[in-house]
Design a protein around this motif. Structure first.
Motif, mmCIF file in Angstrom:
data_model
loop_
_atom_site.group_PDB
_atom_site.id
_atom_site.type_symbol
_atom_site.label_atom_id
_atom_site.label_comp_id
_atom_site.label_asym_id
_atom_site.label_seq_id
_atom_site.Cartn_x
_atom_site.Cartn_y
_atom_site.Cartn_z
ATOM 1 N N ASN A 195 1.456 6.691 -6.978
ATOM 2 C CA ASN A 195 0.358 7.587 -7.369
ATOM 3 C C ASN A 195 0.714 9.051 -7.122
ATOM 4 N N ASN A 196 1.378 9.330 -6.009
ATOM 5 C CA ASN A 196 1.779 10.705 -5.718
ATOM 6 C C ASN A 196 2.794 11.220 -6.732
ATOM 7 N N ILE B 266 0.883 4.153 -2.957
ATOM 8 C CA ILE B 266 0.617 5.558 -2.636
ATOM 9 C C ILE B 266 1.748 6.438 -3.147
ATOM 10 N N LYS B 267 2.994 6.016 -2.938
ATOM 11 C CA LYS B 267 4.136 6.796 -3.437
ATOM 12 C C LYS B 267 4.122 6.894 -4.955
ATOM 13 N N ASN C 258 0.833 -1.210 0.000
ATOM 14 C CA ASN C 258 0.000 0.000 0.000
ATOM 15 C C ASN C 258 0.866 1.258 0.000
ATOM 16 N N ARG C 259 1.915 1.250 0.785
ATOM 17 C CA ARG C 259 2.810 2.399 0.842
ATOM 18 C C ARG C 259 3.479 2.646 -0.511
#
Length: 131
Positions: free
Chosen positions: A124-125, A121-122, A117-118
């Motif tokens: 996508n950012n 998220i990175k 998940n981390r």
């Protein structure tokens, strides 16, 4: 207007003591002992006041409270079991991705989900930041 300011600045007389105080930063000199050279033996590291016995029975510097003393070192059996596993190596995300998720133990599966998940998220950012 500017000429008036220049004339007033020229008429001000500043004493040399004031310039000396304002122009440089000074520090107070420490008290020197008679016969001692400045910066000599005073800068040498001091011997520890703690004995070896005290160092081996207490955790020196672990007290965070104003009152009380440093805690005593306990026997290994008196500490919780999880404490001894804090420094164990845990698998990285790439290693967890290579393994099958059905065969992973619960702790490793939980770690895999968190790290995956981390990473998403990175990613996508970073994609949003480029657009």
């Amino acid at each position: 207007m500017a000429l008036n300011c220049m004339k007033s600045l020229r008429s001000i007389t500043i004493r040399s003591e004031v310039i000396g105080v304002l122009g440089c930063r000074t520090y107070a000199a420490g008290k020197a002992k008679k016969g001692a050279k400045a910066g000599g033996a005073a800068d040498a590291p001091k011997k520890s006041l703690l004995t070896k016995e005290l160092k081996s029975t207490t955790v020196v510097g672990a007290n965070i409270l104003k009152e009380g003393g440093d805690p005593k070192v306990l026997a290994d059996s008196e500490y919780p079991d999880w404490l001894w596993h804090l420094l164990d190596k845990r698998p990285a995300l790439s290693e967890l991705r290579r393994k099958s998720t059905e065969t992973l133990p619960y702790d490793d599966l939980k770690r895999f989900v968190k790290l995956d998940n981390r990473a998403r998220i990175k990613e996508n950012n970073s994609l949003k930041a480029k657009n």
